[in-house]
Structures are given as structure tokens and as C-alpha cells.
Design a protein around this motif. Structure first.
Motif, PDB file in Angstrom:
ATOM      1  N   ALA A 124      -4.682  78.072 119.727  1.00  8.59           N
ATOM      2  CA  ALA A 124      -3.890  78.964 120.568  1.00  8.59           C
ATOM      3  C   ALA A 124      -4.096  80.420 120.159  1.00  8.59           C
ATOM      4  N   ALA A 125      -4.143  80.686 118.852  1.00  5.50           N
ATOM      5  CA  ALA A 125      -4.380  82.054 118.394  1.00  5.50           C
ATOM      6  C   ALA A 125      -5.752  82.548 118.859  1.00  5.50           C
ATOM      7  N   ALA A 126      -6.752  81.664 118.816  1.00 11.46           N
ATOM      8  CA  ALA A 126      -8.092  82.033 119.286  1.00 11.46           C
ATOM      9  C   ALA A 126      -8.075  82.337 120.786  1.00 11.46           C
ATOM     10  N   LEU A 127      -7.304  81.574 121.559  1.00  8.04           N
ATOM     11  CA  LEU A 127      -7.204  81.820 123.001  1.00  8.04           C
ATOM     12  C   LEU A 127      -6.587  83.180 123.286  1.00  8.04           C
ATOM     13  N   TRP A 128      -5.474  83.513 122.616  1.00  7.27           N
ATOM     14  CA  TRP A 128      -4.835  84.813 122.844  1.00  7.27           C
ATOM     15  C   TRP A 128      -5.750  85.953 122.415  1.00  7.27           C
ATOM     16  N   SER A 129      -6.500  85.763 121.333  1.00 11.67           N
ATOM     17  CA  SER A 129      -7.441  86.791 120.889  1.00 11.67           C
ATOM     18  C   SER A 129      -8.547  86.991 121.917  1.00 11.67           C
ATOM     19  N   SER A 130      -9.039  85.893 122.472  1.00  8.72           N
ATOM     20  CA  SER A 130     -10.075  85.973 123.502  1.00  8.72           C
ATOM     21  C   SER A 130      -9.565  86.690 124.744  1.00  8.72           C
ATOM     22  N   LEU A 131      -8.335  86.408 125.132  1.00  8.09           N
ATOM     23  CA  LEU A 131      -7.754  87.059 126.310  1.00  8.09           C
ATOM     24  C   LEU A 131      -7.536  88.554 126.083  1.00  8.09           C
ATOM     25  N   ARG A 132      -7.195  88.925 124.862  1.00  6.48           N
ATOM     26  CA  ARG A 132      -7.031  90.350 124.565  1.00  6.48           C
ATOM     27  C   ARG A 132      -8.364  91.082 124.698  1.00  6.48           C
ATOM     28  N   GLU A 133      -9.437  90.474 124.183  1.00  7.82           N
ATOM     29  CA  GLU A 133     -10.750  91.098 124.283  1.00  7.82           C
ATOM     30  C   GLU A 133     -11.223  91.185 125.733  1.00  7.82           C
ATOM     31  N   GLU A 134     -10.870  90.199 126.525  1.00  3.05           N
ATOM     32  CA  GLU A 134     -11.353  90.118 127.898  1.00  3.05           C
ATOM     33  C   GLU A 134     -10.507  90.922 128.871  1.00  3.05           C
ATOM     34  N   ARG A 135      -9.178  90.879 128.702  1.00  2.47           N
ATOM     35  CA  ARG A 135      -8.265  91.502 129.668  1.00  2.47           C
ATOM     36  C   ARG A 135      -7.506  92.696 129.123  1.00  2.47           C
ATOM     37  N   GLY A 136      -7.568  92.874 127.829  1.00  2.00           N
ATOM     38  CA  GLY A 136      -6.760  93.917 127.215  1.00  2.00           C
ATOM     39  C   GLY A 136      -5.369  93.397 126.893  1.00  2.00           C
TER      40      GLY A 136
END
Length: 473
Positions: free
Chosen positions: A379-391
Motif C-alpha cells: 500500500a505504501a508503494a502504491l501511494w508513493s507511485s500515485l504521488r509521482e504520477e499525479r502529484g
């Protein structure tokens, strides 16, 4: 014991067993009983002090002033007693340190999340204060299970009575039910009291146990840092960041708390009681030994099999807990860039949340549910990925509605989440557009396909064309 019903002051007949128990368990307690004679007749210890203590324990278990089967007053007392050992009062200096740490944490979080600061005053709690602030939520979470256990124990105990005794029970039947509720209350209180020795804040297990609160437990924060080789101030600040991040999430996403607690309640309502274990407990029940009864309950009294509805609720809960803890983990670590020991503290917390402590395991055995985010790292990896992709704004916008939350499948493939969500959104848009056109009458002008219809159902193109239908009689 005479079989003739005795009369009370208003000449209402009572059965002998009820009258005896009422005298024994009433406010008079041991009055009217000769302890030595009673001990001799029942094979109990002859020491009057031991007898008085024993009957006091039994009396508290048999009485229940609440309107629910579970004796929550007993649960409260047991929790306070379990938490009381080595529970120093919070000093003024500790309160000031916690308040300053939480204020600083709020400032550090601001650049890393769109969720606004809560404005809640930070507090320092003792373990006893944690019990007082959270027991109401524990009651809500466990009441479906507690009621089932109380009913099952009272039923099993009643079934163990000889037939000739059942007709004599009368008003004493409610006392049997109180015993079942007391057993669960004792064990729940003990589990909550032990948890009070392990948690470091009000949201340490991933759900907001105290509504609209932000607090840390200085005694447990100190214990948490022992052996890590990390400065105490860094540990306090990191844990303050986690507490403040949890508070922002639950306050600024108002549907989330009810979503989590409702899922837990749905799961708890479907738990099956293992009646064979309850019957064994009833057969060996010794009211003079509450510790043995608590030990029996701590081993678990639930059927291992789950219903499909429970499986669905459990999967939903585990995913939601992982998403909450994963978001808090990612945001906290991003905001902790000024702390050199942040990676070590983060890994310690991750392992602690993944395995759970002894008290958490005890609670899990009692209610058949462990509140652990098993997929925290994914889950932490998913939120990190979304931050990089969407801000940051795009990432946090996902908390706007429960339907937007990632699923368990998304935790399996964090990189593909956005592509899957875009495809789903496009499909929904096509359906919405088609539905809107249909409701607006936009399909009325479509040509009708009539080439394959029989001659008598064809639509004539020329109004003067001859009618080939069969003449009517």
C-alpha cells in the motif's frame, strides 16, 4: 434445602435457589452465613477472609446493572486493573513535550499532503487515560461477539443443570446469563488493559479509537525506543508525525472512520461460536477462580470456518487498513526528512504492525479478528507511485469517496492502477453518455431495420403502394 417456597416481604413466592442466591449475592453479602459452616459444607477454604474475597468476586460477576448481556462495568474495571501496573502519571514536562512535538509535526506535514491540519490540541496520556478514552469504541467493535458469547455461555450452563434443578432456577436464570456476560467482560477488559501497555498513541492500531483526539503515551514511547539506539527526541517526533497524519486522515475524510468500524462490525456479527468449547467451559466452571475462567476464554471460543460474507468483509477490512497505514507510512516518511534515524524507525514500526504484540494477539483470539495491515508495504508503494504520477493533490483526491479507493488487485500491481482506473472511467463515461441520450429521446430518429420482417409488417415507403395483406373476412 426445603422445597417449600419462601415468602418475601410482599408475600410474593420465590423459588429456594433464587432466594438463596439473592441473599448471597445481595447487598448483605455474607450476612446470615456462617463462613466456617459454609466452607465445611461446600468443601471451600475455611479462612473467612478468603471466603469473603471469593464471594465478593462472584457477586460482582453475577450482578449487571447495564441493559446489555455483557457486564461492561466489569470490563472497565478489568481494563483499568490490567493497565495500572507501572503506569506513572503524566508530568507537566511530558505534556509540554508531546504538545510541542505534535505542533511541530503538523508544520512538517503541511507540504506533503493536501489534507489540512486538524487544529486538535495534542495530549499526553497515561495508560489508564488511554483505557478511559478508547473503551467505548472497543465496546462498539466487540458487542456483536460479546452478546453471542454471553448467550452461548448462559445456554450451555443451563443445559448442564440436572432436570430437577431447572425447575428451581426461576429468577436465578438471569444470574446465569450475567455470568456469561461477566466472563467476556473480564477477558475483554484484560485484553484492552494489556493493549494499553503496548500502544504509543490514539491511532496506533490503524483505527481512531478516540474520536477527534490526538495523543501520545510518553511511558510507551520510551519503551518503544529502548534498544533502538536512536535519540529519544527523534523517536518522539516520528511518532508524533504518524499520530498527526492519522488525525488528518480521519478528520478530513469524515466517511473513513465509519467505513472501517462498520466493516469490523459486519465481520463480528458473522462470527460463529464454538458451542463444544463453551460446553466444556461450563462443565468445568469454578466461580471462585475467575483467573481460570479468563484463561479458558483467552484460548478462543470461535469456529475456524468463516462464511462467504465474512470472507468478503475481512478482505475489505484488510485492504482498507493497509491503505490507511500505507498512506500514513508514506506521508510520515516524506515529512521526516530532517530526522537522520527516520529509515530505522520506519522499519521498526512496519515490522511491529505486521507481527502485532502479545496483547494484540490476545485480543485477536478473543474476538476472532486481528487488526493488522498485512499489506502495508504494498500500500505504501502504491501511494508513493500515485504521488509521482499525479502529484500530492491527485494522490490525496482518491480519499474523496470510498468508491475511488484502490482494491486488493491494485495492491498487487501498483504501476497499473491508473491505467485500469482510466479504462474503467472511460467505460462508465460511455455508458453514462448512452443513458443520457436514451433519456433525452435521442434514439428516436434511428432507422428501423425492416428488411427481414414479413410483408404484412413492412412499412410502406409509398403511401399509394398496393396493400398485399390478406383480405379480412
Amino acid at each position: 434445602m426445603s422445597s417449600t417456597p419462601a415468602n418475601n416481604d410482599d408475600d410474593t413466592p420465590q423459588d429456594p435457589l433464587s432466594e438463596m442466591l439473592a441473599k448471597l449475592m445481595g447487598e448483605g453479602g455474607m450476612e446470615g452465613f456462617d463462613p466456617s459452616e459454609l466452607a465445611k459444607a461446600a468443601g471451600l477454604p475455611s479462612d473467612p477472609a478468603v471466603l469473603a474475597q471469593m464471594f465478593s468476586q462472584v457477586q460482582s460477576m453475577m450482578t449487571n446493572s447495564s441493559d446489555t448481556p455483557v457486564n461492561w462495568e466489569l470490563a472497565h474495571d478489568a481494563a483499568r486493573k490490567a493497565a495500572a501496573g507501572d503506569d506513572p502519571s503524566v508530568t507537566a514536562a511530558q505534556s509540554r513535550e508531546v504538545d510541542e512535538a505534535l505542533r511541530l509535526a503538523e508544520m512538517w506535514l503541511d507540504p506533503y499532503t493536501e489534507l489540512a491540519a486538524t487544529g486538535i490540541m495534542g495530549r499526553a496520556w497515561s495508560r489508564a487515560e488511554w483505557v478511559e478514552e478508547t473503551l467505548g469504541t472497543w465496546q462498539r467493535l466487540t458487542e456483536p461477539v460479546a452478546n453471542s458469547i454471553a448467550f452461548a455461555i448462559s445456554t450451555a450452563m443451563n443445559e448442564q443443570l440436572p432436570e430437577e434443578m431447572k425447575s428451581m432456577m426461576g429468577g436465578a436464570a438471569s444470574m446465569m446469563q450475567n455470568m456469561g456476560g461477566a466472563l467476556f467482560g473480564l477477558q475483554l477488559g484484560a485484553a484492552v488493559g494489556e493493549l494499553a501497555k503496548e500502544v504509543v498513541g490514539s491511532t496506533d492500531i490503524g483505527i481512531p479509537l478516540a474520536d477527534l483526539q490526538m495523543a501520545l503515551l510518553p511511558a510507551n514511547v520510551k519503551t518503544f525506543g529502548e534498544g533502538l539506539g536512536v535519540p529519544e527526541q527523534e523517536i518522539l517526533l516520528f511518532l508524533a508525525l504518524r499520530e498527526a497524519a492519522h488525525a488528518r486522515l480521519f478528520v478530513q475524510v469524515p466517511w473513513l472512520r465509519g467505513h472501517l468500524l462498520g466493516t469490523i462490525e459486519t465481520y463480528a456479527r458473522g462470527i460463529h461460536i464454538d458451542m463444544s468449547r463453551i460446553e466444556d467451559l461450563a462443565q468445568n466452571l469454578d466461580p471462585s477462580n475467575p483467573e481460570a475462567m479468563q484463561a479458558a476464554l483467552s484460548e478462543g471460543v470461535f469456529m475456524p470456518a468463516r462464511t462467504p460474507e465474512q470472507d468478503a468483509a475481512l478482505a475489505k477490512l484488510e485492504t482498507a487498513l493497509a491503505l490507511v497505514e500505507g498512506w500514513v507510512d508514506e506521508v510520515t516518511f516524506s515529512a521526516a526528512t530532517n530526522l537522520p534515524s527516520a529509515p530505522a524507525i520506519r522499519e521498526t514500526i512496519r515490522r511491529r504492525r505486521a507481527t502485532g504484540g502479545p496483547a494484540e494477539h490476545a485480543f485477536g483470539s478473543l474476538v476472532g479478528l486481528e487488526l493488522r495491515p498485512r499489506r502495508l508495504r504494498e500500500a505504501a508503494a502504491l501511494w508513493s507511485s500515485l504521488r509521482e504520477e499525479r502529484g500530492i493533490t491527485g494522490r490525496d483526491a482518491i480519499w474523496a469517496h470510498p468508491d475511488l479507493l484502490p482494491t486488493s488487485a491494485d495492491l498487487d500491481d501498483a504501476a497499473g492502477f491508473s491505467a485500469r482506473r482510466s479504462a474503467a472511467d472511460a467505460s462508465e463515461s460511455d455508458v453514462d453518455a448512452a443513458l443520457a441520450k436514451l433519456l433525452d429521446g435521442g434514439f428516436d430518429d434511428l432507422p428501423q431495420e425492416t428488411d427481414n420482417l414479413p410483408d404484412d409488417q413492412q412499412t410502406p415507403e409509398d403511401p399509394d403502394a398496393p396493400d398485399h395483406s390478406e383480405p379480412k373476412d
